[in-house]
Design a protein around this motif. Structure first.
Motif, PDB file in Angstrom:
ATOM      1  N   UNK A  63       9.642   0.812   0.963  1.00  0.00           N
ATOM      2  CA  UNK A  63       8.781  -0.376   0.898  1.00  0.00           C
ATOM      3  C   UNK A  63       8.224  -0.591  -0.516  1.00  0.00           C
ATOM      4  N   UNK A  64       7.996   0.499  -1.252  1.00  0.00           N
ATOM      5  CA  UNK A  64       7.380   0.419  -2.577  1.00  0.00           C
ATOM      6  C   UNK A  64       8.368   0.088  -3.690  1.00  0.00           C
ATOM      7  N   UNK A  65       9.638   0.354  -3.489  1.00  0.00           N
ATOM      8  CA  UNK A  65      10.639   0.131  -4.534  1.00  0.00           C
ATOM      9  C   UNK A  65      10.628  -1.328  -4.984  1.00  0.00           C
ATOM     10  N   UNK A  66      10.431  -1.511  -6.281  1.00  0.00           N
ATOM     11  CA  UNK A  66      10.408  -2.851  -6.853  1.00  0.00           C
ATOM     12  C   UNK A  66       9.102  -3.602  -6.643  1.00  0.00           C
ATOM     13  N   UNK A  67       8.088  -2.924  -6.104  1.00  0.00           N
ATOM     14  CA  UNK A  67       6.794  -3.555  -5.823  1.00  0.00           C
ATOM     15  C   UNK A  67       5.684  -2.868  -6.620  1.00  0.00           C
TER      16      UNK A  67
ATOM     17  N   UNK B  68       0.842  -1.203   0.000  1.00  0.00           N
ATOM     18  CA  UNK B  68       0.000   0.000   0.000  1.00  0.00           C
ATOM     19  C   UNK B  68       0.870   1.244   0.000  1.00  0.00           C
ATOM     20  N   UNK B  69       0.545   2.195  -0.878  1.00  0.00           N
ATOM     21  CA  UNK B  69       1.233   3.478  -0.912  1.00  0.00           C
ATOM     22  C   UNK B  69       0.708   4.324   0.243  1.00  0.00           C
ATOM     23  N   UNK B  70       1.609   4.910   1.004  1.00  0.00           N
ATOM     24  CA  UNK B  70       1.249   5.802   2.106  1.00  0.00           C
ATOM     25  C   UNK B  70       1.773   7.187   1.764  1.00  0.00           C
ATOM     26  N   UNK B  71       0.858   8.184   1.737  1.00  0.00           N
ATOM     27  CA  UNK B  71       1.312   9.547   1.459  1.00  0.00           C
ATOM     28  C   UNK B  71       1.292  10.425   2.708  1.00  0.00           C
ATOM     29  N   UNK B  72       0.762   9.897   3.816  1.00  0.00           N
ATOM     30  CA  UNK B  72       0.804  10.618   5.084  1.00  0.00           C
ATOM     31  C   UNK B  72      -0.137  11.797   5.208  1.00  0.00           C
ATOM     32  N   UNK B  73      -1.012  12.027   4.233  1.00  0.00           N
ATOM     33  CA  UNK B  73      -1.911  13.177   4.273  1.00  0.00           C
ATOM     34  C   UNK B  73      -3.333  12.697   4.024  1.00  0.00           C
TER      35      UNK B  73
ATOM     36  N   UNK C 165       3.285   9.293  -8.575  1.00  0.00           N
ATOM     37  CA  UNK C 165       3.884   9.311  -7.231  1.00  0.00           C
ATOM     38  C   UNK C 165       4.446   7.938  -6.861  1.00  0.00           C
ATOM     39  N   UNK C 166       3.756   6.876  -7.267  1.00  0.00           N
ATOM     40  CA  UNK C 166       4.267   5.528  -7.014  1.00  0.00           C
ATOM     41  C   UNK C 166       5.540   5.278  -7.825  1.00  0.00           C
ATOM     42  N   UNK C 167       5.515   5.676  -9.089  1.00  0.00           N
ATOM     43  CA  UNK C 167       6.670   5.483  -9.974  1.00  0.00           C
ATOM     44  C   UNK C 167       7.889   6.226  -9.456  1.00  0.00           C
ATOM     45  N   UNK C 168       7.683   7.429  -8.943  1.00  0.00           N
ATOM     46  CA  UNK C 168       8.802   8.266  -8.492  1.00  0.00           C
ATOM     47  C   UNK C 168       9.602   7.633  -7.350  1.00  0.00           C
ATOM     48  N   UNK C 169       8.991   6.732  -6.580  1.00  0.00           N
ATOM     49  CA  UNK C 169       9.719   6.078  -5.480  1.00  0.00           C
ATOM     50  C   UNK C 169      10.146   4.660  -5.839  1.00  0.00           C
ATOM     51  N   UNK C 170      10.011   4.303  -7.120  1.00  0.00           N
ATOM     52  CA  UNK C 170      10.525   3.019  -7.574  1.00  0.00           C
ATOM     53  C   UNK C 170       9.523   1.895  -7.701  1.00  0.00           C
ATOM     54  N   UNK C 171       8.228   2.186  -7.532  1.00  0.00           N
ATOM     55  CA  UNK C 171       7.220   1.140  -7.748  1.00  0.00           C
ATOM     56  C   UNK C 171       7.255   0.718  -9.211  1.00  0.00           C
ATOM     57  N   UNK C 172       7.018  -0.561  -9.465  1.00  0.00           N
ATOM     58  CA  UNK C 172       7.069  -1.066 -10.842  1.00  0.00           C
ATOM     59  C   UNK C 172       5.675  -1.256 -11.425  1.00  0.00           C
ATOM     60  N   UNK C 173       4.648  -0.896 -10.672  1.00  0.00           N
ATOM     61  CA  UNK C 173       3.269  -0.976 -11.124  1.00  0.00           C
ATOM     62  C   UNK C 173       2.371  -0.322 -10.091  1.00  0.00           C
ATOM     63  N   UNK C 174       1.091  -0.095 -10.464  1.00  0.00           N
ATOM     64  CA  UNK C 174       0.150   0.521  -9.529  1.00  0.00           C
ATOM     65  C   UNK C 174      -1.251  -0.025  -9.771  1.00  0.00           C
TER      66      UNK C 174
END
Length: 173
Positions: free
Chosen positions: A54-58, A30-35, A75-84
């Motif tokens: 936690x999101x990098x590569x996930x 799960x992506x957490x944006x804190x807001x 936003x997910x891509x910017x931290x290294x997520x490989x999909x959303x």
């Protein structure tokens, strides 16, 4: 979409392909944006992710909220997520989030999912399970200018008089 880590969940038929990105399989986080001020959720991805490690590569699991789908996925891509995967926030519909938009900066695969199926994954994650999904599309993309079925169909309009004169056809043989 197929949840490969939990046979009781299996195929999530409510998934809907977005209009941008590619296809992928991996573990889901799960992506957490804190807001939570904009939509009442810290998981909506309307701000940059705070759990990038936690999101990098996930594959990022994101709540539908008050901002553009492309912004969430970016936003997910910017931290290294490989999909959303964006989960619809409306519980009384079987429809997945209808993800439209355009942003050439978005390069990762992404899909929409309905509320019920998304919450199956949320529950599994809350129970401490690792959720792995396979995001795929069986559609074959075709170029209409090279598809003889389309060319023959349109030629048929011409020879059947539909495209002659004022589109009313010929008035005699």
């Amino acid at each position: 979409m197929v949840v490969t880590s939990d046979a009781t969940v299996g195929v999530l038929e409510s998934s809907k392909v977005s209009g941008f990105g590619q296809f992928q399989f991996a573990d889901v986080v799960r992506l957490v944006d804190g807001n939570d001020t904009d939509s009442g959720s810290v998981f909506d991805g309307c701000e940059p992710a705070t759990n990038g490690a936690e999101l990098a590569g996930k594959i990022a699991l994101i709540d539908r909220g008050s901002c553009n789908f492309t912004a969430k996925v970016l936003h997910a891509q910017e931290v290294g997520a490989i999909g959303a995967i964006v989960v619809n926030n409306v519980p009384d519909t079987d429809e997945p989030a209808a993800m439209g938009g355009e942003d050439d900066a978005v390069l990762i695969p992404n899909m929409g999912l309905n509320f019920a199926d998304g919450h199956l994954m949320y529950d599994s994650i809350r129970a401490g399970n690792t959720v792995t999904v396979n995001m795929f599309n069986n559609a074959k993309l075709k170029d209409g200018t090279l598809d003889n079925g389309i060319i023959a169909h349109e030629w048929g309009h011409y020879i059947s008089n539909r495209l002659v004169g004022n589109s009313a056809g010929l008035i005699n043989f």
